[in-house]
Write a protein that holds these residues in place. Sequence first.
Motif, short mmCIF file in Angstrom:
data_model
loop_
_atom_site.label_atom_id
_atom_site.label_comp_id
_atom_site.label_asym_id
_atom_site.label_seq_id
_atom_site.Cartn_x
_atom_site.Cartn_y
_atom_site.Cartn_z
N SER A 49 -6.28 2.56 8.01
CA SER A 49 -4.96 1.93 7.92
C SER A 49 -3.84 2.95 8.06
CB SER A 49 -4.82 1.16 6.61
OG SER A 49 -4.84 2.04 5.52
N ASP A 50 -4.07 4.20 7.63
CA ASP A 50 -3.08 5.26 7.85
C ASP A 50 -2.92 5.52 9.34
OD1 ASP A 50 -2.18 5.79 5.34
OD2 ASP A 50 -3.53 7.48 4.99
N LYS A 101 -3.61 3.45 11.73
CA LYS A 101 -3.01 2.27 12.34
C LYS A 101 -1.51 2.25 12.10
CE LYS A 101 -3.40 -2.73 12.48
NZ LYS A 101 -4.02 -3.90 11.88
N SER A 102 -1.09 2.59 10.91
CA SER A 102 0.34 2.60 10.65
C SER A 102 1.05 3.70 11.45
CB SER A 102 0.62 2.76 9.15
OG SER A 102 0.19 4.02 8.70
N GLN A 105 1.31 2.33 14.84
CA GLN A 105 2.36 1.30 14.86
C GLN A 105 3.75 1.95 14.86
OE1 GLN A 105 1.90 -1.88 15.27
NE2 GLN A 105 4.05 -2.42 15.13
N ARG A 106 3.91 3.00 14.06
CA ARG A 106 5.20 3.69 14.04
C ARG A 106 5.49 4.34 15.38
NH1 ARG A 106 4.44 7.33 9.01
NH2 ARG A 106 2.37 6.54 9.22
N GLU A 117 6.59 1.56 17.72
CA GLU A 117 7.95 1.14 17.43
C GLU A 117 8.97 2.18 17.88
OE1 GLU A 117 7.99 0.42 13.25
OE2 GLU A 117 6.82 -1.43 13.42
N LYS A 174 0.83 -1.19 0.00
CA LYS A 174 0.00 0.00 0.00
C LYS A 174 0.87 1.24 0.00
CE LYS A 174 -3.55 -2.36 2.60
NZ LYS A 174 -4.26 -2.43 3.85
N VAL A 192 -5.92 3.50 -0.20
CA VAL A 192 -5.62 3.27 1.20
C VAL A 192 -6.71 3.93 2.02
CG1 VAL A 192 -3.96 3.63 3.05
CG2 VAL A 192 -3.14 3.27 0.73
#
Length: 74
Positions: free
Chosen positions: A22-23, A25-26, A29-30, A33, A12, A18
């Motif tokens: 999901s943006d 969520k990413s 997630q970033r 991390e 993606k 997209v």
Amino acid sequence: MASRVSLKTKGKGKGGKVSKGSDEKSAAQRLKEWSTWAMKKAKVVTHYGFIPLVIIIGMNSEPKPHLYQLLSPV
């Protein structure tokens, strides 16, 4: 024959379809991390930097002790 190089992206990306979820969520997630990475680095800095920090602070206090006085248990 000349060969052609294709510059297709996998997965993606901004050009593909997209969804907004999901943006987010990413991004979450970033953030997770990054915070994990930062905590690991902070743990290492604290582990190796605490005793030298105590020695430096102790040597800059009044009265000025010698290094062996700071390191001796008595």
